[in-house]
Design an enzyme around this catalytic site. Structure first.
Site, PDB file in Angstrom:
ATOM      1  N   CYS A  69      -1.732   8.245 -29.766  1.00 37.58           N
ATOM      2  CA  CYS A  69      -1.188   6.878 -29.895  1.00 37.58           C
ATOM      3  C   CYS A  69      -0.009   6.693 -28.944  1.00 37.58           C
ATOM      4  O   CYS A  69       0.139   5.636 -28.309  1.00 37.58           O
ATOM      5  CB  CYS A  69      -0.729   6.619 -31.332  1.00 37.58           C
ATOM      6  SG  CYS A  69      -2.009   6.783 -32.582  1.00 37.58           S
ATOM      7  N   ASP A  93      37.354  12.349 -12.977  1.00 35.97           N
ATOM      8  CA  ASP A  93      36.360  13.374 -13.317  1.00 35.97           C
ATOM      9  C   ASP A  93      34.946  12.814 -13.303  1.00 35.97           C
ATOM     10  O   ASP A  93      33.978  13.581 -13.326  1.00 35.97           O
ATOM     11  CB  ASP A  93      36.640  13.959 -14.716  1.00 35.97           C
ATOM     12  CG  ASP A  93      37.968  14.706 -14.769  1.00 35.97           C
ATOM     13  OD1 ASP A  93      38.332  15.322 -13.758  1.00 35.97           O
ATOM     14  OD2 ASP A  93      38.629  14.658 -15.821  1.00 35.97           O
ATOM     15  N   CYS A 133       0.835  -1.196   0.000  1.00 37.10           N
ATOM     16  CA  CYS A 133       0.000   0.000   0.000  1.00 37.10           C
ATOM     17  C   CYS A 133       0.874   1.252   0.000  1.00 37.10           C
ATOM     18  O   CYS A 133       2.110   1.172   0.094  1.00 37.10           O
ATOM     19  CB  CYS A 133      -0.912   0.018   1.225  1.00 37.10           C
ATOM     20  SG  CYS A 133      -0.009   0.035   2.791  1.00 37.10           S
ATOM     21  N   ASP A 156      38.125  20.863 -16.463  1.00 36.84           N
ATOM     22  CA  ASP A 156      39.307  20.202 -15.920  1.00 36.84           C
ATOM     23  C   ASP A 156      40.503  20.636 -16.765  1.00 36.84           C
ATOM     24  O   ASP A 156      40.363  20.852 -17.978  1.00 36.84           O
ATOM     25  CB  ASP A 156      39.122  18.687 -15.984  1.00 36.84           C
ATOM     26  CG  ASP A 156      40.338  17.944 -15.482  1.00 36.84           C
ATOM     27  OD1 ASP A 156      40.720  18.168 -14.314  1.00 36.84           O
ATOM     28  OD2 ASP A 156      40.921  17.166 -16.254  1.00 36.84           O
ATOM     29  N   CYS A 214      -0.554   9.744 -34.179  1.00 31.08           N
ATOM     30  CA  CYS A 214      -0.613  11.043 -33.494  1.00 31.08           C
ATOM     31  C   CYS A 214      -0.178  10.898 -32.043  1.00 31.08           C
ATOM     32  O   CYS A 214       0.146   9.796 -31.579  1.00 31.08           O
ATOM     33  CB  CYS A 214      -2.013  11.634 -33.557  1.00 31.08           C
ATOM     34  SG  CYS A 214      -3.240  10.705 -32.619  1.00 31.08           S
TER      35      CYS A 214
END
Length: 821
Positions: free
Chosen positions: A87, A708, A13, A504, A84
C-alpha cells in the site's frame, strides 16, 4: 551549505537533464545538482561562500531554460485504509507522478504521508484526490479537524474490526465443531448432525468469508484495479480458493467428483484463516497505537485554559484565545500555558517533560518560561511571547511528527523488495500448486491446493513494512522524552556511524557567558569587602567581565553603590572612586604605571589563572595591591562527563574555537579533549569539518551560534544546543533542548539502539518469509512427510506482524547511560 529546489521550464528530454547537470557541476561551490525530468525540478546543494542562487539560475538560463526557486510546501496527510508495505509503494508511486510533487514519503506505522510539492504547479486537493482514487482515505490538513477525524476513523475502524472478528470467531467455532467428522473419524459422534451437513457449513462460512472478510476483497480490488497487488490480494486469493472449492463440492458434489476432483471440504480453513488474520490486525493495531505514545503525551501536555489579566482582572480563557503580549498569572502546581518572559515574582519550574532535566529550574524576573512546563513553588506573572503553533511545545510536536513520518535510508531498500514481494509470492503459490498437482502423491490436487493456500496466507509483507517505521517512531519519540529532537530518520540512522564529534567551545562545552571564578586576596583584605568595591565600580561598566562581577556580588546580596568617578583607561583597565575609596582594576601594566607594588605571590597566581584560560584582573585599593579577581567562561556542569562517555565509545572528540591557543588548550585540558582547533574564524568552521570528512571520518558537529550553522549543515550529523540560536537549530539534524552536552552521547546510544532494533525486525521479517514460504510450499514433505496446514500458516502470519511491533516496543525502555541518571 544551502539546499534549494528549482523549477525549470523548457526541459523536454533526458538530454536536457544531462546538459543542466553538467553545467551545475562546473559551477564552483555547487556540491550536488540533481535534475528530475518528470517533475521539472532541480535539487541543488551549494556553498553560499563561493556561489549564489542568482549565479546558479543564470547559468541554467544561459542554456535556454527558465529557472526559479520553487514555491515548496510540505504537508503531512493522515491516510486511512493502508494494510501493508505494498500500500505504501502504491501511494508513493501515484503521488510522485503528480506534476509538481518533489518528494513523497508514506509511513505504514503512522498511517501518514509527508508530501513536498510546488504550490505553483499543484495543490493539496489534487494530491488528496489521487490518494483517494487508489481506494484510501486522505484526511483534512487542518490539525484540529484532522486529529478529530483521525481519532473518529480509528475508533470506527477498530469497532468494525472487532465486530468482524467476533462474528468470525463465533461462526468459526461452530464451523470447526461441525467439521470434526470431516476431519477425523470418531470425533463426530457427539456433534449435532445438522452442523455436520455441508450445506450448513456453507451457510455458516459465507458470512465469515464475505462479511468479516469483506475488507480483504475491497483492498484486493483497489490494488488490482490499479495494476498492483498487496497483502489483501494474497488473503483474498487464499481464502476464496478454500471457500470456492468447498462450495462447489457442496452444491455440485457429483459433477465435481466425476471431473476427478477429490471430495474435500475446506470451510474450516477459510474461516480460521480469516478470523486469525483479523485477530492479528487487532493486536497489531493496539501494539502500533503504543508506538505513538510520545506524540500523544506531548499533545496531552498542552494547557486547556490560561489565567490572563484583562481590564485589571484575572480571567480564565481558552488557550486558543491567548495573544502575544497578554500578561498571564501562574500559581503553584499549575501548568504554564504558553511561552513567555517573567515580569514579576519567582518560582522553581519543572521543565523535565520537555528538556529531560529532572531538577526544577529557578525562574526570576526577565527569565524565559516554556509552555506546558509545571510551576512548582511560587506564583508569578509573565508576558506571552509565543502562542499557538509558535510555542516550543508546538514546534517539538511538529518536529517529532516529521521525524516519525520520515524514512530511513535502509527503508528504501525494504520498499524496493516489498514492491516485488507479493507478485513473487503469487508466482510461488501457483508454481507449488502446479508441481504438487502434477508430481505429488494422491490426492495430488488436494496437495496442490493446500500448498497454494498455505503459501498465499503465510507470506507477510506487513512485517517487512512495519520493521523500520515502528522503530523510527519509538526511537524519535524516546529521544523527545529525553530532550533530544531528531529531525528525520536519516539523521537517526546516521548517528550510530559517527566516528568523530567536533564540539564548539563557547556555549557548547562552556556556559557561553563569563562568571566570577576566583578571588585571591593580599594580606589584610576581606573577600566580600573587595568584591563589594569592585562590583560597585563595575556597575558603571558595560563590559561582559564587569557584568559577571556585578552578578556574583548580587548573588551574595552585597549592597552596591554607584562610583563618584569613573575613568576607563584603554588597554589597561579602570580608575574609579566609590564609597570614599580609590579603586584600580586592570592588568599588570595598570599597576606598574601607577607605581603599585604587586607581590610575587600574586603575580604567580595571575600567570597560573591565565594558563587555566581565565582572565585575571589586578585590584588596588587606595594605591595598595589588594587582590586578583579572575573571570572566565566556565565549563558546563556535565561537559567533562559527556566527553568521557564519547571517548569510551571510541569516538574521537575535537574542540573547535575562535579563542587563542592558550585559552583553548586550558579548557581542553579541563574537559579531557586531546585535539584542539583554535583561532578558527567563523567562516572556517565548515572547512574544518570538511577536512575531517575528507579523512574518511563520519563527523558530528555540535554548536549553538549563528556562526556554527554552516558547520552544522556540512557535518554528517549536525547537533544544535537548544539554548542557542534558532538559525543553528534550523541547520542541525538533532537539537538538544536543554543544552546539556550529555545529550550527544545519549543521541548516539539511542541511534545504536534503534538501528539494532531495525536489524532485529528485518532479520525476523525476512527470516520468517524466507524460511516459512518454502515450508508452506511443501519443501519438508519429501524429507519428513510434513505439510503445513493453512490454518497454522494463518496463525504464523498474524503472529509475525505483531512480533515485529512488540519487539520494537522494547525501545520504550531505553535509558541514557547509567552515569547520566
Amino acid at each position: 551549505m544551502n539546499k534549494v529546489i528549482l523549477s525549470i521550464e523548457g526541459m523536454s528530454c533526458a538530454a536536457c537533464v544531462n546538459r543542466i547537470e553538467k553545467r551545475l557541476a562546473k559551477i564552483d561551490g555547487v556540491h550536488e545538482g540533481n535534475v528530475n525530468l518528470s517533475n521539472h525540478k532541480a535539487m541543488v546543494v551549494f556553498d553560499e561562500q563561493k556561489t549564489s542562487l542568482s549565479e546558479i539560475t543564470a547559468a541554467i538560463e544561459r542554456l535556454g531554460f527558465k529557472a526559479y526557486p520553487a514555491q515548496l510546501e510540505k504537508v503531512t496527510i493522515p491516510i486511512g485504509g493502508m494494510s501493508c508495505a505494498a500500500c505504501v509503494n502504491r501511494i508513493e508511486k501515484a503521488v510522485l507522478k503528480i506534476d509538481g510533487v518533489v518528494s513523497a514519503s508514506v509511513n505504514l506505522a503512522t498511517h501518514k504521508a509527508v508530501v513536498e510539492f510546488d504550490a505553483a504547479v499543484t495543490t493539496y486537493s489534487v494530491i488528496k484526490e489521487r490518494i483517494e482514487s487508489l481506494g484510501f482515505e486522505a484526511f483534512d490538513l487542518k490539525r484540529e479537524t484532522s486529529e478529530d477525524r483521525e481519532k473518529e476513523q480509528r475508533e470506527k475502524d477498530m469497532k468494525k474490526l472487532k465486530f468482524d472478528f467476533i462474528l468470525g470467531a463465533v461462526l468459526t467455532t461452530i464451523v470447526l465443531i461441525g467439521s470434526l467428522p470431516h476431519m477425523m473419524e470418531g470425533w463426530g459422534e457427539w456433534v449435532p448432525t445438522i452442523l455436520t451437513l455441508p450445506i450448513t457449513l456453507l451457510v455458516l462460512t459465507t458470512p465469515v468469508q464475505f462479511v468479516s472478510g469483506w475488507r480483504f476483497y475491497k483492498g484486493a480490488y483497489a490494488a488490482l484495479s490499479h495494476g498492483t497487488s498487496d497483502m489483501n490480494v494474497l488473503v483474498a486469493m487464499g481464502t476464496t480458493s478454500a471457500w470456492l472449492y468447498s462450495a462447489l463440492m457442496t452444491i455440485f458434489p457429483t459433477a465435481m467428483t466425476n471431473l476427478g476432483f477429490p471430495y474435500q471440504l475446506y470451510y474450516d480453513v477459510a474461516t480460521v484463516i480469516t478470523t486469525l488474520i483479523l485477530l492479528g490486525r487487532i493486536l497489531e493495531a493496539k501494539a502500533k497505537g503504543k508506538t505513538s505514545e510520545a506524540i500523544r503525551r506531548l499533545m496531552g501536555m498542552r494547557s486547556k485554559t490560561a489565567k490572563v489579566i484583562r481590564n485589571n482582572e484575572e480571567v480564565d480563557i481558552p488557550i486558543e484565545e491567548v495573544v502575544v503580549g497578554d500578561v498571564i498569572v501562574v500559581r503553584p502546581g499549575e501548568k504554564i500555558p504558553v511561552d513567555g518572559v517573567l515580569v514579576s515574582g519567582q518560582s522553581a519550574v519543572d521543565e523535565s517533560m520537555l528538556t529531560g532535566e529532572s531538577i526544577p529550574i529557578t525562574k526570576r524576573e526577565g527569565d524565559e518560561v516554556i509552555g506546558a512546563t509545571i510551576n512548582k513553588t511560587g506564583s508569578f506573572r509573565f508576558k506571552a511571547t509565543k502562542v499557538g503553533k509558535d510555542t516550543m511545545l508546538a514546534q517539538i510536536i511538529r518536529l517529532v511528527e516529521d521525524a516519525q513520518g520520515s524514512k530511513a535510508p535502509i527503508q528504501k531498500i525494504v520498499d524496493k523488495i516489498s514492491a516485488y514481494f507479493v507478485p513473487a509470492v503469487v508466482v510461488t503459490a501457483i508454481l507449488s500448486f502446479i508441481l504438487w498437482w502434477t508430481f505429488g502423491p494422491e490426492p495430488s490436487l488436494i496437495f496442490g491446493l493446500t500448498t497454494f493456500i498455505a503459501v498465499l496466507i503465510i507470506a507477510c509483507p506487513c512485517a517487512l513494512g512495519l520493521a523500520t517505521p515502528t522503530a523510527i517512531m519509538v526511537g524519535t519519540g524516546k529521544g523527545a522524552e529525553n530532550g533530544i529532537l531528531i529531525k528525520d530518520a536519516h539523521s537517526l540512522e546516521m548517528a550510530h556511524k559517527i566516528t568523530t564529534v567536533v564540539l564548539d567551545k563557547t556555549g557548547t562545552i562552556t556556559v557561553g557567558a563569563p562568571s566570577l571564578t576566583d578571588i585571591v586576596l593580599a594580606t589584610d583584605f576581606k573577600e566580600n569587602e573587595v568584591l563589594q568595591l569592585v562590583a560597585s565600580v563595575e556597575t558603571a561598566s558595560e563590559h561582559p567581565l564587569g557584568e559577571a562581577i556585578v552578578k556574583a556580588a548580587k548573588e551574595r546580596k552585597l549592597t552596591l553603590e554607584e562610583p563618584t568617578e569613573f575613568d576607563a583607561i584603554p588597554g589597561q583597565g579602570i580608575r574609579a572612586s566609590v564609597m570614599n575609596q580609590e579603586i584600580l582594576i586592570g592588568n599588570a601594566r595598570l599597576m606598574s604605571n601607577n607605581n603599585i607594588s604587586v607581590s610575587e605571590n600574586l603575580s604567580v597566581v595571575a600567570d597560573k589563572l591565565a594558563d587555566e584560560g581565565k582572565t585575571p584582573m589586578f585590584i588596588a585599593i587606595n594605591n595598595v595591591s589588594a587582590a586578583i579577581i579572575a573571570v572566565a567562561d566556565t565549563v558546563k556542569e556535565h561537559s567533562k562527563q559527556a566527553i568521557k562517555h564519547l571517548q569510551q565509545q571510541n569516538i574521537e572528540v575535537i574542540m573547535l574555537t575562535g579563542d587563542n591557543r592558550r585559552t583553548a588548550e586550558a579548557i581542553a585540558r579541563e574537559v579531557g579533549v586531546d585535539r584542539v582547533f583554535s583561532e578558527v574564524l567563523p567562516d572556517q568552521k565548515s572547512e574544518k569539518v570538511k577536512e575531517l570528512q575528507d579523512e574518511g571520518k563520519i563527523v558530528a558537529m555540535v554548536g549553538d551560534g549563528i556562526n556554527d550553522a554552516p558547520a552544522l549543515a556540512q557535518a554528517d550529523v549536525g547537533i544544535a544546543i537548544g539554548t542557542g540560536t534558532d538559525v543553528a537549530m534550523e541547520a542541525s539534524d538533532v537539537t538538544l533542548i536543554s543544552g546539556d552536552l550529555r545529550g550527544v552521547p545519549t543521541s548516539i546510544d539511542l541511534s545504536k539502539a534503534t538501528m539494532r532494533m531495525i536489524w532485529q525486525n528485518l532479520f525476523w521479517a525476512f527470516g520468517y518469509n524466507v524460511v516459512l514460504i518454502p515450508v508452506a510450499a511443501g519443501l519438508l514433505w519429501p524429507f519428513f512427510g510434513i505439510l503445513l496446514n493453512p490454518m497454522l500458516a494463518a496463525a504464523a502470519m498474524a503472529f509475525s506482524s505483531v512480533s515485529v511491533v512488540m519487539n520494537t516496543m522494547r525501545l520504550k525502555y531505553f535509558k541514557p547511560a547509567k552515569e547520566f541518571l
